[in-house]
Write a protein that holds these residues in place. Structure first.
Motif, short mmCIF file in Angstrom:
data_model
loop_
_atom_site.label_atom_id
_atom_site.label_comp_id
_atom_site.label_asym_id
_atom_site.label_seq_id
_atom_site.Cartn_x
_atom_site.Cartn_y
_atom_site.Cartn_z
N ALA B 252 34.10 45.31 42.49
CA ALA B 252 33.13 44.59 41.64
C ALA B 252 32.78 43.25 42.27
N PHE B 253 33.80 42.58 42.81
CA PHE B 253 33.58 41.29 43.45
C PHE B 253 32.61 41.42 44.64
N LEU B 254 32.73 42.53 45.39
CA LEU B 254 31.86 42.74 46.55
C LEU B 254 30.45 43.17 46.15
N GLY B 255 30.26 43.40 44.86
CA GLY B 255 28.93 43.79 44.39
C GLY B 255 28.73 45.29 44.30
N CYS B 256 29.80 46.06 44.42
CA CYS B 256 29.68 47.51 44.33
C CYS B 256 29.31 47.90 42.89
N ARG B 257 28.48 48.91 42.78
CA ARG B 257 28.05 49.35 41.45
C ARG B 257 29.21 50.04 40.75
N ILE B 258 29.43 49.62 39.49
CA ILE B 258 30.49 50.24 38.68
C ILE B 258 29.79 51.02 37.58
N PHE B 388 38.61 48.59 25.47
CA PHE B 388 38.86 49.71 24.57
C PHE B 388 38.73 49.28 23.10
N LEU B 389 39.30 48.11 22.77
CA LEU B 389 39.32 47.68 21.36
C LEU B 389 37.93 47.28 20.86
N PHE B 390 37.20 46.52 21.70
CA PHE B 390 35.95 45.92 21.22
C PHE B 390 34.70 46.43 21.94
N GLY B 391 34.90 47.28 22.94
CA GLY B 391 33.75 47.81 23.67
C GLY B 391 33.13 46.81 24.64
N TRP B 392 33.87 45.76 25.01
CA TRP B 392 33.32 44.75 25.92
C TRP B 392 33.32 45.23 27.37
N ASP B 393 32.27 44.84 28.10
CA ASP B 393 32.21 45.09 29.54
C ASP B 393 32.96 43.94 30.21
N THR B 394 34.12 44.24 30.80
CA THR B 394 34.95 43.17 31.36
C THR B 394 34.93 43.17 32.88
N LEU B 395 34.07 43.98 33.49
CA LEU B 395 34.15 44.15 34.93
C LEU B 395 32.86 43.83 35.69
N SER B 396 31.77 44.56 35.38
CA SER B 396 30.63 44.50 36.29
C SER B 396 30.02 43.11 36.38
N GLY B 397 29.90 42.64 37.62
CA GLY B 397 29.22 41.39 37.91
C GLY B 397 29.94 40.15 37.42
N ARG B 398 31.23 40.30 37.05
CA ARG B 398 31.90 39.14 36.45
C ARG B 398 33.16 38.73 37.22
N VAL B 399 33.38 39.32 38.37
CA VAL B 399 34.60 38.99 39.12
C VAL B 399 34.29 37.89 40.13
N ARG B 400 35.07 36.84 40.09
CA ARG B 400 34.84 35.69 40.98
C ARG B 400 36.05 35.47 41.88
N PRO B 401 35.83 34.81 43.03
CA PRO B 401 36.98 34.55 43.91
C PRO B 401 37.85 33.42 43.36
N PRO B 402 39.14 33.37 43.70
CA PRO B 402 39.85 34.41 44.43
C PRO B 402 40.09 35.64 43.55
N VAL B 403 40.00 36.83 44.15
CA VAL B 403 40.16 38.07 43.40
C VAL B 403 41.59 38.19 42.88
N PHE B 404 42.51 37.50 43.56
CA PHE B 404 43.91 37.51 43.14
C PHE B 404 44.42 36.07 43.27
N PRO B 405 45.32 35.64 42.39
CA PRO B 405 45.81 34.26 42.49
C PRO B 405 46.34 33.97 43.90
N ALA B 406 45.96 32.80 44.46
CA ALA B 406 46.37 32.46 45.82
C ALA B 406 46.62 30.96 45.89
#
Lengths: 83, 424
Positions: B252-258, B388-406
């Motif tokens: 998602a961070f790289l812009g791949c379509r989900i 699952f609980l609320f039907g929110w989109d938590t992934l597409s276009g919302r991932v910012r760097p760093p992708v993992f804590p660093a």
């Protein structure tokens, strides 16, 4: 039988086998939890695969290490976080 | 695509899909780097060993000439460079083609008491046991959903655990239909029957799920809702997870379509982003065989070996049908949305309770106002739960760097790269 070695958890010595995670060492030392949550609850490993960060503790002076992903080394010093 | 010796290929993730991709690409003459956050190869399924098939693949990997970096956490990738952190130090690796084989994690759904020490995932408990967490003689209850339930129960029993009960949320009828359709995949049917036989003395409840966990400071018992009513079972460990979800954050961070929570790919396992491939669980949950097939296809395709890649298309199509059966059989029931009470913690990093999330229309607003999903796991646990609980989109276009804590040093190294690109 592979050769065991010692690690130290909150000052207590624990003998472990090669391949043991630091998270396992914490539990083997009798500590049921790794850290205290922001609301003050004890927390222990959830995902077991490095994603949830519930198992984080101090390892050899480095804070916030995911102990489920860190393998024990001889003499490793582990300190639980606020527990 | 065209074949090219010396083409640099970086594979992220050293589970079955990543190993297969790295082997294929390296055997085709490419310069391959395989990276993984875990201390060894094998991913979650082959963690701590994995038997003969795992040994064959790791031997093939060693012979392939691929360079392997373990304990390396990818924090960013852009324009032909992957930035990772290893032992607190930043590392950068250049690529012509990037293959994402980032695997899956378990879906956790909040229920009262689920934050007590002693409650883990299903695969989570297995992984912890493989890392030396003592389970011998311990009373274990396993619940949630999916084939992992039986596999983990069998594994823990082999290691001396007393498995008191297994609770699958799917109804009995669905499981029977699923089993009947497994005749198309005799290997998987045999595996399932073998597990059923090994576990014949353990109560297997269907249409059953956990409604609460109890204990003072640590787990003491679990309340299961079953077709015969509510049952309390005393236990030392509760393994609970509601199936697997793709690790799609880097894609998602790289812009791949989900699409519908999985990374969209074409027949060559190419994403919509140039030079980025994806294989295995991120493209759809399907298990070991599908991951091996997709990994090889991605590896051959990235190396320009279309004929070899095409030879596996039929096998992959068959395994995709198995994925569809799996998804249908273990579809999560609506009642699970009501498990978390107003007072139940949803975000474990920031201790955000369900009641605090009421009234938000989406993930972004909830994050900014409540800090839900803003802790170290970056929403990897509570994001899918909120989805699952609320039907929110938590992934597409919302991932910012760093992708993992660093560390700040690594973040700076990643940022430096981006600034230089911005200047060009």
């Amino acid at each position: 039988m592979p050769e065991t070695f010692e690690v130290v958890v909150n000052g207590d010595v624990v003998r472990v086998e090669p391949g043991t995670s630091a998270a396992a060492a914490i539990l083997m030392a009798g500590h049921g939890a790794c850290r205290k949550s922001v609301g003050g609850e004890p927390r222990a490993p959830l995902c077991g695969m490095g994603v949830c960060f519930e198992c984080r503790a101090e390892v050899d002076g480095v804070r916030h290490v995911r102990t489920c992903q860190a393998l024990c080394r001889a003499g490793m010093r582990i300190i639980t976080d606020g527990i | 695509m065209g074949s090219e010796r010396g083409r640099k290929i970086v594979v992220v993730g050293a589970g079955p899909a990543g190993i297969a991709a790295a082997c294929a690409a390296a055997e085709a003459g490419c310069a391959v780097v395989l990276m993984d956050d875990n201390p060894t190869a094998g991913g979650q399924i082959w963690r701590g060993g994995g038997g003969r098939e795992a040994a064959q693949w790791t031997a093939r990997l060693e012979a392939s000439g691929a360079r392997c970096w373990y304990g390396a956490c990818v924090v960013s990738a852009a324009g032909g460079t992957v930035v990772a952190e290893r032992d607190g130090e930043p590392m950068r690796i250049e690529y012509h083609e990037l293959i994402l084989a980032t695997g899956a994690r378990e879906l956790f759904l909040p229920f009262p008491g689920w934050t007590l020490p002693g409650i883990t995932g299903l695969g989570g408990l297995q992984a912890l046991a493989r890392g030396g967490v003592p389970v011998r003689g311990k009373r274990v209850v396993l619940c949630g959903s999916g084939p992992l339930l039986l596999a983990v129960a069998a594994h823990l029993r082999e290691h001396g655990a007393r498995v008191e009960a297994m609770a699958e949320q799917a109804d009995f009828g669905r499981l029977v239909r699923f089993a009947a359709r497994l005749v198309r995949w005799p290997g998987k049917l045999a595996q399932g029957l073998g597990l059923q036989w090994a576990l014949r003395s353990v109560p297997f409840l269907t249409g059953a799920w956990p409604v609460a966990a109890e204990g003072r400071g640590e787990l003491e018992s679990v309340l299961l809702r079953t077709v015969q009513g509510t049952r309390r079972i005393a236990c030392d460990w509760l393994g609970c997870a509601f199936g697997l979800i793709p690790n799609a954050e880097l894609a998602a961070f790289l812009g791949c379509r989900i699409e519908a929570g999985v990374v969209a790919v074409d027949e060559w396992q190419r994403t919509n982003v140039a030079h980025v491939f994806c294989a295995g669980e991120p493209t759809g949950i399907g298990g070991l065989e599908r991951s091996l097939a997709e990994g090889q296809i991605a590896g051959w395709a990235a190396a320009g070996q279309e004929t070899k890649a095409r030879a596996l298309f039929g096998r992959r199509a068959d395994l995709h049908r198995f994925s569809a059966e799996l998804a249908e059989a273990f579809e999560l029931r609506q009642e699970l949305k009501e498990l978390a009470s107003a007072d139940t913690i949803v975000c474990r990093c920031e201790d955000v309770r369900r009641r605090e999330l009421a009234g938000y229309g989406g993930w972004r607003g909830a994050k900014l106002q409540t800090r839900c999903g803003m802790g170290p796991c970056q929403g990897r646990i509570c994001g899918p739960a909120c989805s699952f609980l609320f039907g929110w989109d938590t992934l597409s276009g919302r991932v910012r760097p760093p992708v993992f804590p660093a560390s700040m040093g690594t973040v700076a190294a990643a940022g430096e790269r981006q600034r230089r690109e911005a200047r060009v």
